[in-house]
Design a protein around this motif. Structure first.
Motif, PDB file in Angstrom:
ATOM      1  N   CYS A 209      12.695 -12.584   6.562  1.00  0.00           N
ATOM      2  CA  CYS A 209      14.034 -12.468   5.987  1.00  0.00           C
ATOM      3  C   CYS A 209      14.912 -11.634   6.897  1.00  0.00           C
ATOM      4  O   CYS A 209      14.563 -10.493   7.232  1.00  0.00           O
ATOM      5  CB  CYS A 209      13.962 -11.808   4.617  1.00  0.00           C
ATOM      6  SG  CYS A 209      13.493 -12.947   3.345  1.00  0.00           S
TER       7      CYS A 209
ATOM      8  N   LEU B 230      14.585  -5.827  -3.436  1.00  0.00           N
ATOM      9  CA  LEU B 230      15.341  -7.023  -3.824  1.00  0.00           C
ATOM     10  C   LEU B 230      14.472  -8.015  -4.608  1.00  0.00           C
ATOM     11  O   LEU B 230      14.951  -8.685  -5.522  1.00  0.00           O
ATOM     12  CB  LEU B 230      15.917  -7.716  -2.577  1.00  0.00           C
ATOM     13  CG  LEU B 230      16.957  -6.910  -1.787  1.00  0.00           C
ATOM     14  CD1 LEU B 230      17.303  -7.630  -0.491  1.00  0.00           C
ATOM     15  CD2 LEU B 230      18.211  -6.687  -2.621  1.00  0.00           C
TER      16      LEU B 230
ATOM     17  N   ILE C 277      13.027  -5.487   1.141  1.00  0.00           N
ATOM     18  CA  ILE C 277      12.587  -6.761   0.565  1.00  0.00           C
ATOM     19  C   ILE C 277      11.854  -6.508  -0.763  1.00  0.00           C
ATOM     20  O   ILE C 277      12.050  -7.247  -1.733  1.00  0.00           O
ATOM     21  CB  ILE C 277      11.714  -7.537   1.588  1.00  0.00           C
ATOM     22  CG1 ILE C 277      12.559  -7.885   2.827  1.00  0.00           C
ATOM     23  CG2 ILE C 277      11.064  -8.762   0.966  1.00  0.00           C
ATOM     24  CD1 ILE C 277      13.831  -8.684   2.547  1.00  0.00           C
TER      25      ILE C 277
ATOM     26  N   ASN D  87      20.612 -11.296  10.173  1.00  0.00           N
ATOM     27  CA  ASN D  87      21.099 -10.843  11.480  1.00  0.00           C
ATOM     28  C   ASN D  87      20.963 -11.932  12.550  1.00  0.00           C
ATOM     29  O   ASN D  87      20.899 -11.623  13.736  1.00  0.00           O
ATOM     30  CB  ASN D  87      20.231  -9.624  11.854  1.00  0.00           C
ATOM     31  CG  ASN D  87      20.875  -8.754  12.874  1.00  0.00           C
ATOM     32  OD1 ASN D  87      22.094  -8.734  12.978  1.00  0.00           O
ATOM     33  ND2 ASN D  87      20.067  -8.064  13.651  1.00  0.00           N
TER      34      ASN D  87
ATOM     35  N   THR E  63       6.575   4.538   8.086  1.00  0.00           N
ATOM     36  CA  THR E  63       6.990   5.616   8.985  1.00  0.00           C
ATOM     37  C   THR E  63       7.486   5.024  10.297  1.00  0.00           C
ATOM     38  O   THR E  63       7.035   3.940  10.699  1.00  0.00           O
ATOM     39  CB  THR E  63       5.812   6.571   9.280  1.00  0.00           C
ATOM     40  OG1 THR E  63       6.241   7.545  10.230  1.00  0.00           O
ATOM     41  CG2 THR E  63       4.610   5.837   9.845  1.00  0.00           C
TER      42      THR E  63
ATOM     43  N   CYS F  48       5.647  -9.222   1.093  1.00  0.00           N
ATOM     44  CA  CYS F  48       4.863  -8.248   1.873  1.00  0.00           C
ATOM     45  C   CYS F  48       5.719  -7.146   2.504  1.00  0.00           C
ATOM     46  O   CYS F  48       5.297  -6.514   3.478  1.00  0.00           O
ATOM     47  CB  CYS F  48       4.061  -8.987   2.941  1.00  0.00           C
ATOM     48  SG  CYS F  48       2.894 -10.157   2.229  1.00  0.00           S
TER      49      CYS F  48
ATOM     50  N   ALA G 272       0.864  -1.182   0.000  1.00  0.00           N
ATOM     51  CA  ALA G 272       0.000   0.000   0.000  1.00  0.00           C
ATOM     52  C   ALA G 272       0.896   1.226   0.000  1.00  0.00           C
ATOM     53  O   ALA G 272       1.881   1.286   0.753  1.00  0.00           O
ATOM     54  CB  ALA G 272      -0.903   0.005   1.227  1.00  0.00           C
TER      55      ALA G 272
ATOM     56  N   GLU H 253      17.782 -16.529   5.628  1.00  0.00           N
ATOM     57  CA  GLU H 253      18.871 -15.556   5.442  1.00  0.00           C
ATOM     58  C   GLU H 253      19.058 -15.163   3.989  1.00  0.00           C
ATOM     59  O   GLU H 253      19.771 -14.208   3.699  1.00  0.00           O
ATOM     60  CB  GLU H 253      20.194 -16.151   5.935  1.00  0.00           C
ATOM     61  CG  GLU H 253      20.303 -16.161   7.429  1.00  0.00           C
ATOM     62  CD  GLU H 253      21.700 -16.521   7.898  1.00  0.00           C
ATOM     63  OE1 GLU H 253      22.562 -16.846   7.057  1.00  0.00           O
ATOM     64  OE2 GLU H 253      21.905 -16.477   9.113  1.00  0.00           O
ATOM     65  N   ASP H 254      18.468 -15.933   3.070  1.00  0.00           N
ATOM     66  CA  ASP H 254      18.721 -15.666   1.653  1.00  0.00           C
ATOM     67  C   ASP H 254      17.398 -15.572   0.890  1.00  0.00           C
ATOM     68  O   ASP H 254      16.802 -16.582   0.512  1.00  0.00           O
ATOM     69  CB  ASP H 254      19.611 -16.771   1.070  1.00  0.00           C
ATOM     70  CG  ASP H 254      20.087 -16.442  -0.340  1.00  0.00           C
ATOM     71  OD1 ASP H 254      19.445 -15.606  -1.010  1.00  0.00           O
ATOM     72  OD2 ASP H 254      21.090 -17.027  -0.777  1.00  0.00           O
TER      73      ASP H 254
ATOM     74  N   THR I 212       9.853   5.825   4.473  1.00  0.00           N
ATOM     75  CA  THR I 212      10.197   4.640   3.681  1.00  0.00           C
ATOM     76  C   THR I 212       9.325   4.604   2.426  1.00  0.00           C
ATOM     77  O   THR I 212       8.107   4.766   2.523  1.00  0.00           O
ATOM     78  CB  THR I 212       9.958   3.358   4.511  1.00  0.00           C
ATOM     79  OG1 THR I 212      10.567   3.528   5.790  1.00  0.00           O
ATOM     80  CG2 THR I 212      10.572   2.153   3.846  1.00  0.00           C
TER      81      THR I 212
ATOM     82  N   GLU J  31      12.783  -8.456   8.449  1.00  0.00           N
ATOM     83  CA  GLU J  31      12.791  -8.437   9.918  1.00  0.00           C
ATOM     84  C   GLU J  31      12.178  -7.147  10.469  1.00  0.00           C
ATOM     85  O   GLU J  31      11.432  -7.179  11.449  1.00  0.00           O
ATOM     86  CB  GLU J  31      14.246  -8.590  10.398  1.00  0.00           C
ATOM     87  CG  GLU J  31      14.388  -8.651  11.895  1.00  0.00           C
ATOM     88  CD  GLU J  31      15.850  -8.738  12.329  1.00  0.00           C
ATOM     89  OE1 GLU J  31      16.709  -9.113  11.505  1.00  0.00           O
ATOM     90  OE2 GLU J  31      16.125  -8.424  13.501  1.00  0.00           O
ATOM     91  N   ASN J  32      12.466  -6.006   9.831  1.00  0.00           N
ATOM     92  CA  ASN J  32      11.937  -4.731  10.351  1.00  0.00           C
ATOM     93  C   ASN J  32      10.412  -4.706  10.293  1.00  0.00           C
ATOM     94  O   ASN J  32       9.754  -4.256  11.228  1.00  0.00           O
ATOM     95  CB  ASN J  32      12.492  -3.544   9.543  1.00  0.00           C
ATOM     96  CG  ASN J  32      13.990  -3.419   9.674  1.00  0.00           C
ATOM     97  OD1 ASN J  32      14.593  -4.041  10.543  1.00  0.00           O
ATOM     98  ND2 ASN J  32      14.611  -2.644   8.808  1.00  0.00           N
ATOM     99  N   THR J  33       9.865  -5.182   9.173  1.00  0.00           N
ATOM    100  CA  THR J  33       8.401  -5.211   9.028  1.00  0.00           C
ATOM    101  C   THR J  33       7.787  -6.181  10.041  1.00  0.00           C
ATOM    102  O   THR J  33       6.786  -5.864  10.691  1.00  0.00           O
ATOM    103  CB  THR J  33       8.028  -5.612   7.590  1.00  0.00           C
ATOM    104  OG1 THR J  33       8.532  -4.601   6.713  1.00  0.00           O
ATOM    105  CG2 THR J  33       6.535  -5.749   7.400  1.00  0.00           C
TER     106      THR J  33
END
Ligand SMILES: NC(=O)c1ccc[n+]([C@@H]2O[C@H](COP(=O)([O-])OP(=O)(O)OC[C@H]3O[C@@H](n4cnc5c(N)ncnc54)[C@H](OP(=O)(O)O)[C@@H]3O)[C@@H](O)[C@H]2O)c1
Length: 158
Positions: free
Chosen positions: A65, A108, A105, A68, A16, A100, A7, A81-82, A129, A47-49
């Motif tokens: 993904c 990439l 991500i 870390n 944000t 998602c 979205a 990791e990949d 972002t 990971e952040n999402t």
């Protein structure tokens, strides 16, 4: 098929750091659209999402993904990791994989994506972002549907 779901606002903003779930708006109908599209499917996110959402989404297999050594012990969560190897695996077994986010991500995965569902949220929000530019990637707009509080655009490759 590799399917991307996102979205954005009118300036391709997607995230944000100022809201608890990382999303700049609250559009219930778009959450419902995401829910029905991905229900029972395999979804992949960075990971952040995943941390911004805070927990695995129910009735879906979640692949996180991370490069870390992130650990998350849950029957419906797998950490990989990949991303590229993961995409190759799903392409080979002809199983749908829903990309998602977030921005890293999406960027990439975009060269491997067959289909995109883009919810266009009207307006201009604050955030940090953005969705990557895909204008040179040979996608074409297959349909555009007014869903009231947002417009759903569906793109296919080629
Ligand atoms: N509007 C929307 O539809 C939507 C959807 C999803 C997310 N978002 C927003 O997007 C933002 C988060 O995006 P983000 O770019 O910060 O993070 P992200 O894409 O969620 O996660 C990035 C993660 O991917 C890992 N990674 C990088 N390359 C990889 C590879 N080749 N294989 C496996 N893992 C790899 C990174 O690990 P390393 O750092 O160790 O390299 C990092 O942990 C949030 O604001 C969120 O709310 C918006």
């Amino acid at each position: 098929m590799i399917i991307l779901v996102v979205a954005t606002d009118q300036h391709q903003l997607i995230g944000t750091s100022k809201t608890s779930n990382g999303i700049p708006w609250h559009v219930k109908e778009d959450f419902m659209h995401f829910r029905s599209l991905t229900m029972g499917k395999t979804i992949v996110m960075g990971e952040n999402t995943f941390k911004a959402i805070g927990k695995p989404l129910p009735h879906r297999k979640t692949i996180v993904c991370s490069q870390n050594h992130f650990v998350y012990d849950h029957e419906n969560v797998e950490v990989r990791e990949d991303l590229f190897q993961l995409i190759e695996e799903y392409k080979a077994k002809k199983e749908d994989l829903y990309i998602c986010g977030g921005a890293t991500i999406y960027r990439l995965a975009l060269p491997y994506v067959d289909k995109m569902y883009i919810s266009r949220i009207p307006g201009d929000y604050e955030g940090d972002t953005y969705f990557p530019d895909f204008s040179m990637m040979n996608f074409h707009l297959e349909s555009q549907e007014d869903r009231g509080t947002f417009t759903l655009e569906i793109y296919t490759r080629g």
